[in-house]
Design a protein around this motif. Structure first.
Motif, PDB file in Angstrom:
ATOM      1  N   ASP A  57      20.839 186.473 -51.396  1.00  0.00           N
ATOM      2  CA  ASP A  57      21.239 185.224 -50.740  1.00  0.00           C
ATOM      3  C   ASP A  57      21.021 183.991 -51.619  1.00  0.00           C
ATOM      4  OD1 ASP A  57      18.462 185.487 -50.595  1.00  0.00           O
ATOM      5  OD2 ASP A  57      18.344 184.337 -48.725  1.00  0.00           O
ATOM      6  N   THR A 181      26.884 181.137 -51.736  1.00  0.00           N
ATOM      7  CA  THR A 181      25.426 181.182 -51.931  1.00  0.00           C
ATOM      8  C   THR A 181      24.915 179.848 -52.472  1.00  0.00           C
ATOM      9  OG1 THR A 181      25.631 182.183 -54.139  1.00  0.00           O
ATOM     10  CG2 THR A 181      25.319 183.673 -52.276  1.00  0.00           C
ATOM     11  N   LYS A 184      24.152 177.098 -49.912  1.00  0.00           N
ATOM     12  CA  LYS A 184      22.940 177.240 -49.110  1.00  0.00           C
ATOM     13  C   LYS A 184      21.672 176.791 -49.845  1.00  0.00           C
ATOM     14  CE  LYS A 184      24.833 181.277 -46.769  1.00  0.00           C
ATOM     15  NZ  LYS A 184      24.669 182.718 -46.580  1.00  0.00           N
TER      16      LYS A 184
END
Length: 192
Positions: A57, A181, A184
């Motif tokens: 992530d 990704t 975030k």
């Protein structure tokens, strides 16, 4: 420049790896190359870490951390002063993040090595990771990746092939991360 100075910089560089979230001990190599009959020096700091060890992530965090350390403010010096110093001394800086190896590359005049080392040490040891600078960097990197996907089909085709070949393996994926990704990530992610 003596070996002791280079070792100090390398130890500071290991701090960068810890910032990038690497949980294992990683040896670092450096190369100091004075060009024969030239006042130009090339310095390479290479770390055995890369996108293969990034959490799923947080793909792209290694590249963002390296870029933030080189291109942004420190706790003592604003970005504008760092850029002024680099430009006045005609210092070339580059980063390369691959699956297993992350490298800083520098080229500069041999008379500027001591001043550059001082500046580099400050950037490695005291990065500010200011939220507005990191946010801008994330937006730029996200845009760069989106443009690569949209307009550089040959590069993207290679990336897709590598992802398919290494499916389920840490080598699968883009070394620079994915737009979703990167979106975030924050300055706090780079610190931890």
């Amino acid at each position: 420049m003596d070996v002791r100075s280079v070792k100090k910089i390398l130890l500071s560089g290991l701090f960068l790896i810890l910032i990038a979230g690497c949980a294992r001990e990683i040896p670092a190599w450096y190369t100091y190359i004075p060009h024969e009959n030239s006042p130009v020096v090339s310095i390479s700091l290479r770390f055995d870490t890369g996108s293969a060890i990034e959490p799923e992530d947080k793909k792209g965090i290694s590249r963002l951390t390296m870029m933030s350390v080189l291109e942004h403010s420190t706790k003592q010096t604003p970005r504008s002063e760092i850029l002024k110093e680099i430009n006045e001394r005609a210092i070339s800086e580059q980063i390369i993040v691959d699956t297993d190896v992350s490298t800083f590359l520098f080229r500069l005049h041999k008379d500027h090595v001591d001043a550059w080392l001082s500046l580099l040490e400050q950037r490695f040891r005291f990065p500010a990771f200011a939220e507005h600078e990191v946010g801008l960097l994330i937006r730029q990197e996200k845009e760069r990746l989106e443009n690569k996907i949209l307009y550089r089909s040959e590069d993207f085709s290679k990336d897709v092939l590598v992802e398919k070949l290494f499916s389920g393996h840490p080598y699968a994926g883009l070394p620079g991360g994915y737009p979703y990704t990167l979106k975030k990530l924050s300055g706090e992610d780079l610190k931890t």
